[in-house]
Design a protein around this motif. Structure first.
Motif, PDB file in Angstrom:
ATOM      1  N   ALA A 107       0.838  -1.214   0.000  1.00 28.00           N
ATOM      2  CA  ALA A 107       0.000   0.000   0.000  1.00 28.00           C
ATOM      3  C   ALA A 107       0.867   1.256   0.000  1.00 28.00           C
ATOM      4  N   LYS A 108       1.941   1.238   0.772  1.00 33.43           N
ATOM      5  CA  LYS A 108       2.842   2.397   0.791  1.00 33.43           C
ATOM      6  C   LYS A 108       3.617   2.490  -0.524  1.00 33.43           C
ATOM      7  N   GLN A 109       4.037   1.337  -1.031  1.00 40.89           N
ATOM      8  CA  GLN A 109       4.801   1.322  -2.281  1.00 40.89           C
ATOM      9  C   GLN A 109       3.989   1.918  -3.436  1.00 40.89           C
ATOM     10  N   ALA A 110       2.696   1.689  -3.450  1.00 39.46           N
ATOM     11  CA  ALA A 110       1.831   2.239  -4.504  1.00 39.46           C
ATOM     12  C   ALA A 110       1.866   3.762  -4.506  1.00 39.46           C
ATOM     13  N   LEU A 111       2.049   4.351  -3.332  1.00 38.03           N
ATOM     14  CA  LEU A 111       2.093   5.807  -3.223  1.00 38.03           C
ATOM     15  C   LEU A 111       3.360   6.395  -3.841  1.00 38.03           C
ATOM     16  N   THR A 112       4.427   5.584  -3.949  1.00 39.18           N
ATOM     17  CA  THR A 112       5.699   6.092  -4.492  1.00 39.18           C
ATOM     18  C   THR A 112       5.673   6.208  -6.011  1.00 39.18           C
ATOM     19  N   LYS A 113       4.668   5.597  -6.663  1.00 39.64           N
ATOM     20  CA  LYS A 113       4.666   5.515  -8.126  1.00 39.64           C
ATOM     21  C   LYS A 113       4.575   6.885  -8.793  1.00 39.64           C
ATOM     22  N   LYS A 114       4.021   7.867  -8.078  1.00 42.04           N
ATOM     23  CA  LYS A 114       3.886   9.204  -8.667  1.00 42.04           C
ATOM     24  C   LYS A 114       5.204   9.984  -8.663  1.00 42.04           C
ATOM     25  N   ALA A 115       6.199   9.494  -7.933  1.00 42.88           N
ATOM     26  CA  ALA A 115       7.467  10.216  -7.792  1.00 42.88           C
ATOM     27  C   ALA A 115       8.261  10.189  -9.101  1.00 42.88           C
ATOM     28  N   PRO A 116       8.991  11.258  -9.412  1.00 35.48           N
ATOM     29  CA  PRO A 116       9.771  11.304 -10.656  1.00 35.48           C
ATOM     30  C   PRO A 116      11.062  10.482 -10.601  1.00 35.48           C
ATOM     31  N   ILE A 117      11.459  10.025  -9.396  1.00 39.80           N
ATOM     32  CA  ILE A 117      12.614   9.130  -9.266  1.00 39.80           C
ATOM     33  C   ILE A 117      12.152   7.876  -8.525  1.00 39.80           C
ATOM     34  N   HIS A 118      12.958   6.809  -8.596  1.00 43.30           N
ATOM     35  CA  HIS A 118      12.568   5.573  -7.915  1.00 43.30           C
ATOM     36  C   HIS A 118      12.860   5.687  -6.416  1.00 43.30           C
ATOM     37  N   ILE A 119      11.932   5.191  -5.615  1.00 42.53           N
ATOM     38  CA  ILE A 119      12.086   5.221  -4.161  1.00 42.53           C
ATOM     39  C   ILE A 119      12.049   3.797  -3.626  1.00 42.53           C
ATOM     40  N   THR A 120      13.114   3.391  -2.967  1.00 42.51           N
ATOM     41  CA  THR A 120      13.148   2.098  -2.290  1.00 42.51           C
ATOM     42  C   THR A 120      12.561   2.277  -0.898  1.00 42.51           C
ATOM     43  N   LEU A 121      11.755   1.328  -0.456  1.00 36.78           N
ATOM     44  CA  LEU A 121      11.141   1.413   0.873  1.00 36.78           C
ATOM     45  C   LEU A 121      11.727   0.374   1.825  1.00 36.78           C
ATOM     46  N   TYR A 122      12.022   0.819   3.031  1.00 33.32           N
ATOM     47  CA  TYR A 122      12.326  -0.117   4.109  1.00 33.32           C
ATOM     48  C   TYR A 122      11.010  -0.607   4.708  1.00 33.32           C
ATOM     49  N   ALA A 123      10.988  -1.851   5.160  1.00 29.22           N
ATOM     50  CA  ALA A 123       9.886  -2.339   6.000  1.00 29.22           C
ATOM     51  C   ALA A 123      10.319  -2.184   7.453  1.00 29.22           C
ATOM     52  N   GLY A 124       9.349  -2.006   8.335  1.00 29.35           N
ATOM     53  CA  GLY A 124       9.668  -1.822   9.742  1.00 29.35           C
ATOM     54  C   GLY A 124       9.708  -3.141  10.505  1.00 29.35           C
ATOM     55  N   ILE A 125      10.588  -3.187  11.494  1.00 33.43           N
ATOM     56  CA  ILE A 125      10.595  -4.291  12.457  1.00 33.43           C
ATOM     57  C   ILE A 125      10.137  -3.709  13.787  1.00 33.43           C
ATOM     58  N   GLY A 126       9.090  -4.288  14.345  1.00 32.15           N
ATOM     59  CA  GLY A 126       8.571  -3.831  15.627  1.00 32.15           C
ATOM     60  C   GLY A 126       8.109  -5.024  16.439  1.00 32.15           C
ATOM     61  N   PRO A 127       7.563  -4.796  17.629  1.00 37.85           N
ATOM     62  CA  PRO A 127       7.068  -5.902  18.434  1.00 37.85           C
ATOM     63  C   PRO A 127       6.117  -6.799  17.634  1.00 37.85           C
ATOM     64  N   HIS A 128       6.433  -8.088  17.584  1.00 42.30           N
ATOM     65  CA  HIS A 128       5.578  -9.127  16.975  1.00 42.30           C
ATOM     66  C   HIS A 128       5.574  -9.141  15.446  1.00 42.30           C
ATOM     67  N   THR A 129       6.462  -8.390  14.780  1.00 43.54           N
ATOM     68  CA  THR A 129       6.480  -8.447  13.308  1.00 43.54           C
ATOM     69  C   THR A 129       7.225  -9.695  12.832  1.00 43.54           C
ATOM     70  N   LYS A 130       6.984 -10.026  11.548  1.00 40.70           N
ATOM     71  CA  LYS A 130       7.666 -11.147  10.883  1.00 40.70           C
ATOM     72  C   LYS A 130       8.124 -10.668   9.502  1.00 40.70           C
ATOM     73  N   PRO A 131       9.109 -11.352   8.899  1.00 41.30           N
ATOM     74  CA  PRO A 131       9.567 -10.938   7.569  1.00 41.30           C
ATOM     75  C   PRO A 131       8.462 -11.004   6.519  1.00 41.30           C
ATOM     76  N   LEU A 132       8.574 -10.132   5.503  1.00 37.12           N
ATOM     77  CA  LEU A 132       7.640 -10.146   4.383  1.00 37.12           C
ATOM     78  C   LEU A 132       7.932 -11.349   3.490  1.00 37.12           C
ATOM     79  N   THR A 133       7.010 -11.657   2.586  1.00 34.89           N
ATOM     80  CA  THR A 133       7.236 -12.790   1.682  1.00 34.89           C
ATOM     81  C   THR A 133       8.197 -12.418   0.550  1.00 34.89           C
ATOM     82  N   LYS A 134       8.326 -11.101   0.242  1.00 35.34           N
ATOM     83  CA  LYS A 134       9.291 -10.691  -0.788  1.00 35.34           C
ATOM     84  C   LYS A 134      10.504 -10.050  -0.131  1.00 35.34           C
ATOM     85  N   LYS A 135      11.577  -9.951  -0.903  1.00 33.54           N
ATOM     86  CA  LYS A 135      12.834  -9.412  -0.364  1.00 33.54           C
ATOM     87  C   LYS A 135      12.769  -7.898  -0.279  1.00 33.54           C
TER      88      LYS A 135
END
Length: 415
Positions: A107-135
């Motif tokens: 959902a956040k990545q979709a918001l970056t599509k309007k940008a004129p340059i490419h934006i890489t996003l970090y995912a957050g690690i917080g209490p009870h999180t698990k890794p995403l299915t993609k890298k």
């Protein structure tokens, strides 16, 4: 359509007079050769062509909640980046709705599509999180900072981090227990002392080694902590570190009652010895990235004591200061501003970037940051593209300026 630029080219390996040919339709470099081709756009002897700069630590503030877009959004952050000679950024996850799973990340990545340059996003690690299915790259806040995505103690952090074996994890190193113990100290710098960073560094290095993480320590600021990183690297720990422009230029000796709130950030400014150690760390090859930790807040928020500094607009100008005032070799600049951060984002780039960014070679993105080292510029408030509308460098005379910025084969300008 083939285009060519020529002049003094600097890579992480060498400086030379040369010509770069690239295909405007693919945005990729097709040929790099020694010597000046007169049919190319030739940049003067005052200019230097670097591989496009990459800032791997910014806070663009936009997420699906829209709560913080008054500070910055992906369009204004991109404008500030281009204004600063930067063609790629990586955005941190401490948002009101943090990207911590597949759904919130997409959902956040979709918001970056309007940008004129490419934006890489970090995912957050917080209490009870698990890794995403993609890298994706991950960020963990070891203690309280701006936002709610942090841990109150080390055991709860390790309980979560053990699920992130082999992942790419960046650490904000401030020990939560030391921050709590010092919360009643009179100044921001005393409330977040050096030992908060150095003690957290020990634990981060332990986690990186134990769980075979590809670790990165963000916005590094202490001499003692840097020596721990150097020792860890020597014994084969997979760890890198960043430094910000502010920790290279400023220290606590220059703080006054007037400017104190403008220079409030986490981690805070350190003493002169620490600042000098960061400069030496670059010269000796121990610091891997120049990253701004661009953290835009409104002028009203800064006056109330919010931590964070807006400095994406001045990235390339600060590079001219590093070259001409700190005497940092240009090949080292290409390494910490282009090649290393380019390698950091490489696993997360779409196919349009070919072999990647941050390197001037056939098959790589035709991204270039071109600086003029003989044309000083005074940075003024009116030059700021960030929504924050302020900069710690207002009124500062930089010894050079930004001549041109190319992104995927096209010259671009901040809007």
């Amino acid at each position: 359509m083939m285009e060519k630029i020529a002049g003094k080219i600097v890579t992480h390996e060498k400086e030379f007079l040369g010509t770069i040919e690239f295909d405007e339709s693919t945005g990729l470099i097709t040929q790099v050769k020694e010597g000046i081709d007169p049919s190319a756009r030739v940049f003067s002897d005052d200019c230097v062509i670097f591989p496009g700069f990459v800032d791997i630590h910014i806070h663009a503030r936009e997420d699906v909640s829209g709560k913080h877009t008054y500070k910055e959004d992906f369009l204004s952050a991109s404008a500030a980046a281009i204004n600063g000679g930067v063609i790629h950024v990586a955005d941190m996850p401490n948002n009101p709705v943090p990207p911590i799973d597949d759904e919130s990340y997409s959902a956040k990545q979709a918001l970056t599509k309007k940008a004129p340059i490419h934006i890489t996003l970090y995912a957050g690690i917080g209490p009870h999180t698990k890794p995403l299915t993609k890298k994706v790259p991950y960020k963990v806040f070891m203690g309280p900072s701006i936002g709610e995505l942090f841990f109150h103690d080390n055991p709860s952090l390790e309980e979560v981090i053990q699920h992130y074996h082999d992942q790419d994890v960046s650490f904000h190193c401030e020990d939560p227990e030391i921050l709590i113990a010092n919360k009643d100290q009179p100044t921001h710098e005393q409330r977040r002392p050096n030992e908060a960073e150095t003690v957290a560094t020990d634990f981060a290095l332990y986690l990186i080694e134990k769980y075979n993480l590809k670790g990165k320590l963000c916005h590094y600021s202490t001499k003692d902590g840097l020596s721990k990183i150097i020792a860890a690297k020597k014994r084969g720990v997979k760890v890198t570190c960043e430094v910000t422009p502010t920790h290279l230029m400023f220290d606590t000796d220059m703080l006054t009652e007037t400017n104190h709130k403008w220079f409030q950030m986490n981690p805070p400014l350190r003493g002169r010895e620490d600042r000098e150690a960061m400069v030496k760390g670059i010269l000796d090859g121990h610091i891997d990235y120049l990253a701004t930790d661009h953290a835009p807040h409104s002028i009203e928020e800064k006056q109330k004591g919010t931590s964070g500094i807006s400095q994406l607009d001045t990235y390339g100008l600060f590079v001219t200061y590093m070259i001409l005032k700190l005497n940092i070799p240009m090949t080292m600049i290409a390494k910490i501003c282009s090649k290393n951060p380019g390698e950091f984002v490489a696993p997360y780039l779409p196919k349009q970037f070919g072999k990647g960014v941050g390197i001037i070679n056939e098959g790589y993105a035709a991204n270039f940051s071109i600086l003029n080292l003989k044309k000083p510029v005074e940075f003024k408030k009116s030059m700021i593209k960030s929504k924050s509308g302020w900069s710690p460098f207002e009124g500062f005379q930089f010894p050079g300026s930004i001549e041109a910025v190319y992104y995927l084969g096209k010259e671009i300008h901040a809007k």
